[in-house]
Scaffold this active site. Structure first.
Site, PDB file in Angstrom:
ATOM      1  CE  LYS A  76      -6.328 -17.263  -0.723  1.00 29.19           C
ATOM      2  NZ  LYS A  76      -5.050 -16.772  -0.141  1.00 29.19           N
ATOM      3  CE  LYS A  88     -13.127 -12.014   5.803  1.00 24.27           C
ATOM      4  NZ  LYS A  88     -12.738 -13.413   6.026  1.00 24.27           N
ATOM      5  CE  LYS A  94      -3.976  -2.091   2.333  1.00 28.45           C
ATOM      6  NZ  LYS A  94      -4.932  -1.996   3.454  1.00 28.45           N
TER       7      LYS A  94
END
Length: 324
Positions: A193, A196, A113
């Protein structure tokens, strides 16, 4: 005896991928003779992304209920909430003060990030120090992790070694990562995959009608009902094969190859298999979600056991660092 430590993120309700890839393997490992398993809910880690307190409490309850639903023996193992053992954060601060900036800036959890620094909070940057504290508090020998988390265990060893060298005593056990190459990647309903973050997961604990709606959304190709189909490339078949026995898998495989069998038939069979195979865990999950007192009792007992171990470690650390 091997002391095994596993942290379980409380960033959402556990789904089928979590169950097959993490929960069931960890419980099986905890049942092996000679293993002493410490399994905790990493609710402090979830604060780097989840700021809503009510949502966090809901996820903690769901994660705890799922592990208990699949038979985790809390009398033989230690199961607790990270946030209820304050030694985690105390040790994390000490490790912060021994950890060089370049090590943290090289961590995957930050680098992924780092191009959007406005989205990076200090908790995310120092995530490896809290993770190291989680491990070192309990003198863990083995830490089962995926390949993407191996770096954090290596950093934990580096931090522990730095402290040991500074104080001139082996106050920390150096843990080893355990990467099981056999751990399967569970496909989501879109073929990626199951995750969530991709919103492609199957929650086996939802009511039956909701579960069936999700399963019917599994992506399939446009091969007509009457024509043969390739089971090797179909997501529904792949999921079914992970759960069914050999005879059931072979029957479905032949149905695909023979034709006259549609993807709707396969999805219905997958749904029925999940309902029958997970009937017991679904019932136990609902029990714990509806009986907060019983769930709290399990967690508080685990927190007492965890603190008893953590306090011994922290006494060694405080003594050597001058905080006793």
């Amino acid at each position: 005896m091997s002391r095994i430590l596993t942290g379980i993120q409380s960033s959402g309700r556990p789904h089928l991928g979590n169950i097959l890839g993490a929960i069931k393997p960890a419980i099986k490992l905890s049942e092996e003779p000679g293993n002493d398993s410490f399994l905790f809910i990493a609710d402090l880690h979830s604060l780097t992304t989840i700021k809503d307190g009510a949502l966090r409490r809901e996820y903690i309850r769901a994660v705890a209920s799922a592990w208990l639903a699949f038979g985790l023996d809390t009398t033989k193992n230690t199961f607790w909430r990270q946030s209820h053992v304050p030694e985690h954060t105390e040790l994390a601060w000490y490790l912060n003060c021994f950890t060089p900036f370049p090590m943290l800036s090289n961590a995957h959890s930050f680098k992924d990030k780092s191009e959007r620094l406005a989205d990076v909070n200090a908790g995310l940057f120092t995530y490896p120090c809290l993770m190291a504290a989680d491990i070192l508090l309990y003198d863990a020998n083995l830490v089962p992790v995926g390949k993407d988390q191996k770096q954090h265990v290596e950093m934990t060893r580096d931090m522990a070694s730095a402290v040991n060298h500074q104080v001139g005593e082996e106050i920390f056990v150096l843990p080893e990562s355990r990467i099981d190459e056999r751990i399967m990647t569970i496909p989501g309903i879109d073929g990626q995959k199951m995750s969530k973050s991709y919103n492609n997961y199957i929650d086996i604990f939802v009511p039956a009608n909701e579960l069936y709606k999700v399963i019917k959304k599994i992506i399939s190709d446009s091969t007509p009902l009457e024509e043969p189909k390739n089971p090797a490339t179909d997501i529904t078949f792949q999921l079914y094969a992970l759960l069914a026995d050999e005879a059931q898998v072979e029957t479905m495989r032949q149905n695909y190859l023979n034709g006259g069998y549609g993807y709707g038939h396969a999805k219905k069979e997958l749904y029925e298999l999940i309902i029958s195979q997970f009937a017991g865990p679904r019932e136990k999950f609902n029990f714990y979600m509806e009986n907060e007192e019983a769930l709290e009792r399990e967690l508080r007992n685990g927190e007492e056991k965890a603190r008893a171990v953590a306090s011994v470690t922290m006494e060694r650390v405080r003594r050597k660092l001058g905080f006793n």
